[in-house]
Design a protein around this motif. Structure first.
Motif, PDB file in Angstrom:
ATOM      1  N   ALA A  76      82.766  50.515 122.619  1.00 34.69           N
ATOM      2  CA  ALA A  76      83.208  49.299 123.301  1.00 34.69           C
ATOM      3  C   ALA A  76      82.226  48.854 124.376  1.00 34.69           C
ATOM      4  O   ALA A  76      82.168  47.669 124.728  1.00 34.69           O
ATOM      5  N   ALA A  77      81.451  49.793 124.911  1.00 30.77           N
ATOM      6  CA  ALA A  77      80.524  49.460 125.996  1.00 30.77           C
ATOM      7  C   ALA A  77      79.113  49.170 125.506  1.00 30.77           C
ATOM      8  O   ALA A  77      78.259  48.764 126.298  1.00 30.77           O
ATOM      9  N   LEU A 112      74.641  45.251 114.639  1.00 31.92           N
ATOM     10  CA  LEU A 112      73.634  46.264 114.945  1.00 31.92           C
ATOM     11  C   LEU A 112      73.716  46.587 116.429  1.00 31.92           C
ATOM     12  O   LEU A 112      73.754  45.678 117.266  1.00 31.92           O
ATOM     13  N   THR A 113      73.742  47.865 116.747  1.00 32.53           N
ATOM     14  CA  THR A 113      73.847  48.260 118.146  1.00 32.53           C
ATOM     15  C   THR A 113      72.688  49.165 118.532  1.00 32.53           C
ATOM     16  O   THR A 113      72.152  49.905 117.701  1.00 32.53           O
ATOM     17  N   PHE A 114      72.299  49.051 119.797  1.00 37.85           N
ATOM     18  CA  PHE A 114      71.168  49.808 120.322  1.00 37.85           C
ATOM     19  C   PHE A 114      71.570  50.450 121.640  1.00 37.85           C
ATOM     20  O   PHE A 114      72.173  49.803 122.497  1.00 37.85           O
ATOM     21  N   VAL A 115      71.233  51.724 121.786  1.00 38.51           N
ATOM     22  CA  VAL A 115      71.555  52.428 123.022  1.00 38.51           C
ATOM     23  C   VAL A 115      70.815  51.791 124.189  1.00 38.51           C
ATOM     24  O   VAL A 115      71.352  51.638 125.282  1.00 38.51           O
ATOM     25  N   ASN A 116      69.567  51.389 123.953  1.00 39.22           N
ATOM     26  CA  ASN A 116      68.782  50.685 124.964  1.00 39.22           C
ATOM     27  C   ASN A 116      68.437  49.311 124.407  1.00 39.22           C
ATOM     28  O   ASN A 116      67.395  49.123 123.780  1.00 39.22           O
TER      29      ASN A 116
END
Length: 258
Positions: free
Chosen positions: A93-94, A237-241
């Motif tokens: 979620a974050a 698509l998600t990226f930690v940074n």
């Protein structure tokens, strides 16, 4: 958080790594209802994972979130491999994500698949074909082009072949496409704001349609390829940074301008 893992089974570099991840995160694995699909490999593995989880347009779909762990030859769409050590700490979620919409592609009225990066219509560099581009919004109306091919790229794919073909690198979260001619008689490099593009072709040898660099269909002599951007469904698509991923795209754009 629920996870599932995807990778290329025929890539021997990943089998041991995947086995270790599945053992380490066994209590988080839910293959049927994951919060995040963790894709291990390179950009090709990510694109193929997107394709595998994209239902046909006549079936219901829901957004699925993908996180790449870069262990391939090209890792532009992936997070660093060190992200594999942080999976238990991630909060879906974050995490910022980018929506990627599919392009549905028809050849002579038949659906042949979807593309998330680009659609390339053409053949060998020595071949020459006649193309006519038309769009429902009138942005292209009988636009004639002779050349090796035509490339239609999404924002996600605009940093791939499109960029090498002198196309515009698009911001990720915009409803635009980049359209370029390949070795053509006209300098076609346009930003297309519509969602429905038809490309008629005539060729002595026929043309081949490539979806995300995959040879999908060969078409003889003449016909129509229709490309439609689907605004009603998407993957994420998600990226930690996320800032690091944005810098990658900016650096590519700066290099293109030099």
């Amino acid at each position: 958080m629920r996870l599932t893992f995807e990778y290329e089974p025929d890539d021997p570099r990943q089998s041991g790594f995947i086995a270790a991840l599945k053992e380490r995160y066994a209590r988080f694995i839910d293959n049927d209802h994951p919060d995040i699909v963790v894709v291990v490999g390179g950009d090709g593995a990510m694109l193929r994972a997107l394709h595998r989880r994209t239902p046909p347009p006549d079936q219901p779909a829901r957004p699925i979130r993908f996180l790449g762990v870069g262990r391939g030859n090209l890792n532009f769409l992936m997070n660093p491999s060190s992200v594999a050590d942080q999976l238990a700490e991630l909060d879906p979620a974050a995490m910022p994500c980018h929506r990627v919409h599919p392009l549905w592609v028809q050849a002579n009225g038949e659906l042949i698949g979807a593309a998330y990066n680009d659609v390339v219509i053409g053949a060998g560099v020595a071949d020459c074909h006649q193309f006519h581009l038309d769009s429902t919004d009138g942005e292209f109306e009988g636009y004639e082009l002779r050349g090796t091919g035509v490339c239609v790229a999404t924002p996600l794919g605009s940093t791939a072949f499109n960029a090498n073909n002198r196309g515009v690198v698009l911001p990720l979260d915009v409803p635009l496409l980049s359209v370029t001619g390949i070795v053509s008689n006209r300098d076609l490099s346009e930003i297309f704001a519509g969602s429905d593009l038809s490309i008629r072709f005539a060729s002595r040898r026929g043309v081949t349609v490539f979806l995300d660099a995959h040879k999908t269909r060969h078409l003889d002599c003449s016909g129509v390829v229709r490309i439609r951007r689907d605004e009603t469904r998407w993957m994420e698509l998600t990226f930690v940074n996320d800032g690091e991923f944005s810098r990658r795209r900016i650096d590519l754009l700066k290099g293109k301008r030099k």
